[in-house]
Every structure is written in structure tokens, then in C-alpha cells.
Design a protein around this motif. Structure first.
Motif, PDB file in Angstrom:
ATOM      1  N   LEU A  55       0.831  -1.206   0.000  1.00  0.00           N
ATOM      2  CA  LEU A  55       0.000   0.000   0.000  1.00  0.00           C
ATOM      3  C   LEU A  55       0.863   1.252   0.000  1.00  0.00           C
ATOM      4  O   LEU A  55       0.590   2.212  -0.741  1.00  0.00           O
ATOM      5  CB  LEU A  55      -0.938  -0.006   1.209  1.00  0.00           C
ATOM      6  N   VAL A 131     -14.584  -5.165   8.381  1.00  0.00           N
ATOM      7  CA  VAL A 131     -13.752  -4.036   7.942  1.00  0.00           C
ATOM      8  C   VAL A 131     -12.790  -4.488   6.846  1.00  0.00           C
ATOM      9  O   VAL A 131     -12.552  -3.772   5.869  1.00  0.00           O
ATOM     10  CB  VAL A 131     -12.982  -3.427   9.132  1.00  0.00           C
ATOM     11  N   GLY A 132     -12.250  -5.696   6.986  1.00  0.00           N
ATOM     12  CA  GLY A 132     -11.367  -6.232   5.958  1.00  0.00           C
ATOM     13  C   GLY A 132     -12.075  -6.411   4.617  1.00  0.00           C
ATOM     14  O   GLY A 132     -11.500  -6.121   3.561  1.00  0.00           O
ATOM     15  N   MET A 135     -12.455  -3.081   3.017  1.00  0.00           N
ATOM     16  CA  MET A 135     -11.168  -2.675   2.442  1.00  0.00           C
ATOM     17  C   MET A 135     -10.932  -3.351   1.094  1.00  0.00           C
ATOM     18  O   MET A 135     -10.395  -2.750   0.164  1.00  0.00           O
ATOM     19  CB  MET A 135     -10.031  -3.018   3.416  1.00  0.00           C
ATOM     20  N   TYR A 136     -11.375  -4.603   0.991  1.00  0.00           N
ATOM     21  CA  TYR A 136     -11.209  -5.301  -0.282  1.00  0.00           C
ATOM     22  C   TYR A 136     -12.065  -4.665  -1.369  1.00  0.00           C
ATOM     23  O   TYR A 136     -11.628  -4.529  -2.520  1.00  0.00           O
ATOM     24  CB  TYR A 136     -11.551  -6.776  -0.123  1.00  0.00           C
ATOM     25  N   ILE A 138     -12.828  -1.520  -1.523  1.00  0.00           N
ATOM     26  CA  ILE A 138     -12.122  -0.281  -1.887  1.00  0.00           C
ATOM     27  C   ILE A 138     -10.939  -0.597  -2.793  1.00  0.00           C
ATOM     28  O   ILE A 138     -10.667   0.131  -3.764  1.00  0.00           O
ATOM     29  CB  ILE A 138     -11.676   0.463  -0.622  1.00  0.00           C
ATOM     30  N   MET A 139     -10.229  -1.667  -2.494  1.00  0.00           N
ATOM     31  CA  MET A 139      -9.116  -2.086  -3.350  1.00  0.00           C
ATOM     32  C   MET A 139      -9.583  -2.362  -4.774  1.00  0.00           C
ATOM     33  O   MET A 139      -8.944  -1.949  -5.747  1.00  0.00           O
ATOM     34  CB  MET A 139      -8.467  -3.353  -2.781  1.00  0.00           C
ATOM     35  N   LEU A 205      -8.526   4.130   1.933  1.00  0.00           N
ATOM     36  CA  LEU A 205      -8.046   2.803   2.318  1.00  0.00           C
ATOM     37  C   LEU A 205      -7.075   2.885   3.490  1.00  0.00           C
ATOM     38  O   LEU A 205      -7.089   2.013   4.370  1.00  0.00           O
ATOM     39  CB  LEU A 205      -7.372   2.145   1.118  1.00  0.00           C
ATOM     40  N   PHE A 208      -9.177   3.131   6.613  1.00  0.00           N
ATOM     41  CA  PHE A 208      -9.723   1.831   7.010  1.00  0.00           C
ATOM     42  C   PHE A 208      -8.632   0.899   7.517  1.00  0.00           C
ATOM     43  O   PHE A 208      -8.896   0.029   8.360  1.00  0.00           O
ATOM     44  CB  PHE A 208     -10.472   1.196   5.833  1.00  0.00           C
ATOM     45  N   THR A 209      -7.412   1.065   7.016  1.00  0.00           N
ATOM     46  CA  THR A 209      -6.301   0.263   7.525  1.00  0.00           C
ATOM     47  C   THR A 209      -6.047   0.569   9.001  1.00  0.00           C
ATOM     48  O   THR A 209      -5.812  -0.345   9.803  1.00  0.00           O
ATOM     49  CB  THR A 209      -5.023   0.546   6.711  1.00  0.00           C
ATOM     50  N   HIS A 212      -8.711  -1.083  10.893  1.00  0.00           N
ATOM     51  CA  HIS A 212      -8.479  -2.532  10.885  1.00  0.00           C
ATOM     52  C   HIS A 212      -7.434  -2.916  11.932  1.00  0.00           C
ATOM     53  O   HIS A 212      -7.620  -3.882  12.690  1.00  0.00           O
ATOM     54  CB  HIS A 212      -8.030  -2.938   9.484  1.00  0.00           C
TER      55      HIS A 212
END
Length: 444
Positions: A55, A131-132, A135-136, A138-139, A205, A208-209, A212
Motif C-alpha cells: 500500500l 472491515v477487511g 477494504m477489499y 475499496i481495493m 483505504l 480503514f487500515t 483494521h
């Protein structure tokens, strides 16, 4: 051995003054040095660190690329070529960014599969898991936007196909499509909007990291045994034990990443994407980047457009419900042989879906297969549609009804009583050399 305490107490006056008003150093110490991790944790837990490193690489290289990129249908492709040919180290930076996306997704898939295998979605880690998944999502959005703004032939075709899904939304589909595209079709406003969102999403992201990691530090890491931490003996401090594992895996991934960047910079891309976009010409076969392959195949496997769109997004969204679909009290698949079997078949179905993204699934499905079997003629690409439909059905069947049924009927193997017991059980066996027999002297 160093004595790790949970609270950091500064001795320097200046640092203590700062720490009393802004305890940032204490937060770093408690989060990345004294933080306790299960002592039986293995290298499958290192892909989170790989994701963090990738990232950072993507953000840094993206910022440098943004300095030379000019969004627009008439300027985007030329600006990319300018970066490659005229900007110092421009080709290297773009290769790092383009291939970095692939390595980002490789690490993400290993991270997700590890969580599914060892039951990291179960209580008390439901929020951490959800949350993970966000994030995926968003990725995926960031990667799609980044691939589109290159504005090569495949980028423009993929953007046209994927954005057309807005039109299938009942009642408001056309309106959503016009707002998203900035007009009635993919064009100059579309590229500008995609560029703005592609620049913004990585920083979302990052946010959110942080959430996370915060959630992880509240509930602690899961572990291969799936047993919760009960005593301090079950744990080890993050530094140096876990950080060294992370550094080893990060080093391995970066070595492979560097090899691809320097020696195979275009191996993971599409050759047709090095042709400027022409919306009047459609490629013979539109294929997404490999990490979108399974979802693209699911979309094409279903004849009803709206159902296909729901299934495509649902293929990721259904992960959110895993904590409630799997009701087994045992977390780790190490002790769940039936779940492990179905999980591996699900992974295989996902790989098949990814492979089918490179094939044409235009055909009559089951009827084409029957016709070829009866006639004895070779199977053509049109018959891949049936395989895509079967793989799609199995992909979703794993979550429902297989997962709830297995979690209720399966009889797991005995689980270790503690993390420490599991860690000792998996230590390498050391063979002691045979001792020579004691020979008594005749005088004795």
C-alpha cells in the motif's frame, strides 16, 4: 532476554513532556513492540505486513505518476507514454505501480484465504473481518479506476463494459449511469472523474487500515489452533518475534516483485492495452486484469444482466456473512476435515472462474456440451459457458447451504487446550544421540 512491559515509561525529560501531552510514542510502543501475539502464529499471518508495504509503495509511486499524468480522452494515453519515455525513471515507476497492484491483490487473497481457513471471521473478530471485506471492496474500486485511466484499448473497453452495469439498475439506472459517466457515454468527463476517485480512494483505504489495525489490537490475533489467549504464557511480544517473521516474508515478496518489475514488467498486462483507446473499435475478447477474473466470469455466466450484477458484487459481499453462516464452535480448519475439503473445492472453483475469464463463454451452455458429446466433435470455446455456470453455482453453494450444514453436522477433531500446548506440540522433534553403555571395570 529483554523484559517487555505493556506500558512505555520515557526517561528523557523532553520526550516525557511530549508524551504527557501527546502519547504517540507510547501508542507505537504498545501497538508494535509490546503488543502480545499468540506464540504458535505462523508465516500465514505475515501477509498483513506485506499488504501494508505494498500500500505504501502504491501510494508513493502513484503520487509520482500523478505529477505527469493528464486526464482526458485526448491526453491520458499520450501522458502515460510521456512518463515512460521522457520522465526520469518514469518507466520504472509505472512498472512498480502497475505490477504493484497485482502483488497487492496476491497478498490480499492469501490474507483472505488464511482468515477463511483458520476461522478468523468468528467471534470475537466479526467487526475486524467486516472491515477487511470493506477494504477489499475499496481495493477493487481503486484498481478498476487505475486500470481504466490508462486509456488503452483494453482499458476503454473494460470501462465501457463495467460501467454499463449501472443501466441495469431498475428505475434509476440511466440516471446513475449519467452521473457516474458525466454524460451519456464513456468520454472525457469519465476519465477525469475516474482519475479523481483513483487518487482519493487509496487515502480512504489508509483510514480503514488504521481502523483494521485498531480492531485487531482490541481482539488480538487469531492463531492456527483457533484457541483464544488465556494466559501470558500463550503469547510472545510483537518485537522481535513477529516482526522478524514479517520482515522475512516482506523480503521474499519484494524480491519476487523486483524481479517482475525489472525483468518482466509487462508480463501481467494486456498487449492490446498499449494501443490508444478507440471507442469505435471493440477488442475480439474483453478480459479484465487477472485479479478481477472470477467476478467477471460470474457476470458473464448469468444470462440475466441484473442477476449477474448482483452475483458479481455478491461474490465478495457474501464474505461479510461468514461469521453467521458458519456456526461451528471450532475455528481452525486444521481440526475440521469436512470443512477443509469443501473449502479447498471452493478455492478450486474460484481458480477455475479466474481461468475462464480468459476464455469466451458465449454459447448455449449445457446444450452445446450435449451436442458435442453426442456428435463426438471437439469442444469449442462456446462450451466454456457451462463450466462457468457450474463453477459459479459451486462458488455460492459453499456459503449456502454447504457452510451452515457442515457447521451443524461436522464432528471436529480434538482441539488443544491452550495455545502454549499447541506451540509445544508443533516444535520440531530433536533426536537425542544414543548414549554409550557404561562398562564397569574388573576392579569394581
Amino acid at each position: 532476554m529483554q523484559d517487555f512491559s505493556d506500558k512505555w515509561v520515557p526517561t528523557n525529560r523532553v520526550i516525557k513532556w511530549i508524551e504527557d501531552r501527546l502519547p504517540i510514542l507510547g501508542l507505537i510502543y504498545s501497538s508494535f513492540i509490546a503488543f502480545r501475539v499468540p506464540r504458535n502464529i505462523n508465516y500465514w499471518w505475515t501477509f498483513g505486513a506485506v499488504l501494508l508495504v505494498m500500500l505504501v509503495i502504491q501510494i508513493i509511486t502513484g503520487l509520482f505518476l500523478a505529477m505527469g499524468y493528464v486526464p482526458g480522452t485526448a491526453t491520458a494515453f499520450d501522458s502515460v507514454v510521456h512518463i515512460d519515455r521522457n520522465v526520469n525513471y518514469g518507466e520504472l515507476i509505472r512498472s512498480m505501480h502497475a505490477n504493484g497492484a497485482s502483488f497487492f491483490f496476491i497478498a490480499a487473497y492469501f490474507h483472505i484465504l488464511r482468515g477463511m481457513y483458520y476461522g478468523s471471521y468468528k467471534a470475537p473478530r466479526e467487526i475486524l473481518w467486516i472491515v477487511g471485506v470493506i477494504m477489499y471492496f475499496i481495493m477493487m474500486g481503486t484498481a478498476f479506476l487505475g486500470y481504466s485511466i490508462v486509456w488503452g484499448q483494453m482499458s476503454a473497453a473494460a470501462a465501457t463494459v463495467i460501467t454499463s452495469v449501472f443501466k441495469a439498475v431498475p428505475l434509476v439506472g440511466e440516471t446513475l449511469y449519467e452521473y457516474a459517466m458525466g454524460g451519456y457515454a464513456v468520454g472525457n468527463p469519465t476519465v477525469i472523474r475516474f482519475y479523481a476517485l483513483h487518487f482519493l480512494l487509496p487515502f480512504i483505504l489508509v483510514g480503514f487500515t488504521i481502523i483494521h489495525v485498531w480492531a485487531l489490537h482490541v481482539v488480538a490475533n487469531n492463531n492456527p489452533a483457533g484457541v483464544e489467549i488465556r494466559t501470558r504464557r500463550d503469547t510472545l511480544p510483537f518485537w522481535p518475534y513477529m516482526i522478524l517473521k514479517d520482515l522475512v516474508m516482506v523480503g521474499i515478496v519484494l524480491f519476487i516483485y523486483a524481479f517482475v518489475v525489472f525483468f518482466l514488467p509487462r508480463a501481467l498486462g494486456h498487449a492490446i492495452n498499449y494501443i490508444p483507446a478507440d471507442l469505435t473499435v471493440s477488442p475480439d475478447h474483453i478480459a479484465p486484469e487477472w485479479y478481477f477474473g472470477p467476478f467477471f466470469t460470474i457476470l458473464r455466466a448469468i444470462d440475466n444482466t441484473m442477476v449477474g450484477i448482483i452475483a458479481m458484487f455478491g461474490a465478495v459481499g457474501i464474505l461479510v456473512f461468514m461469521p453467521w453462516l458458519d456456526r461451528s464452535p471450532v475455528k481452525s480448519a486444521r481440526y475440521r476435515p469436512v470443512y477443509r475439503f469443501f473449502f479447498l473445492t471452493w478455492v478450486f472453483s474460484a481458480l477455475v472462474l479466474g481461468w475462464l475469464a480468459t476464455k469466451s463463454t458465449d454459447g448455449s451452455g449445457v446444450f452445446a456440451w450435449i451436442a458435442h458429446i453426442v456428435s463426438g466433435s471437439p469442444v469449442d470455446e462456446g462450451c466454456y459457458k457451462l463450466l462457468a455456470q457450474l463453477a459459479t453455482a459451486w462458488y455460492f453453494a459453499f456459503f449456502f447451504p454447504i457452510l451452515p450444514i457442515v457447521s451443524l453436522l461436522e464432528k471436529p477433531k480434538p482441539v488443544p487446550a491452550s495455545i502454549a500446548e499447541d506451540a509445544v506440540a508443533h516444535l520440531p522433534k530433536v533426536k537425542t544421540p544414543p548414549q554409550a553403555p557404561i562398562v564397569q571395570s574388573q576392579q569394581d
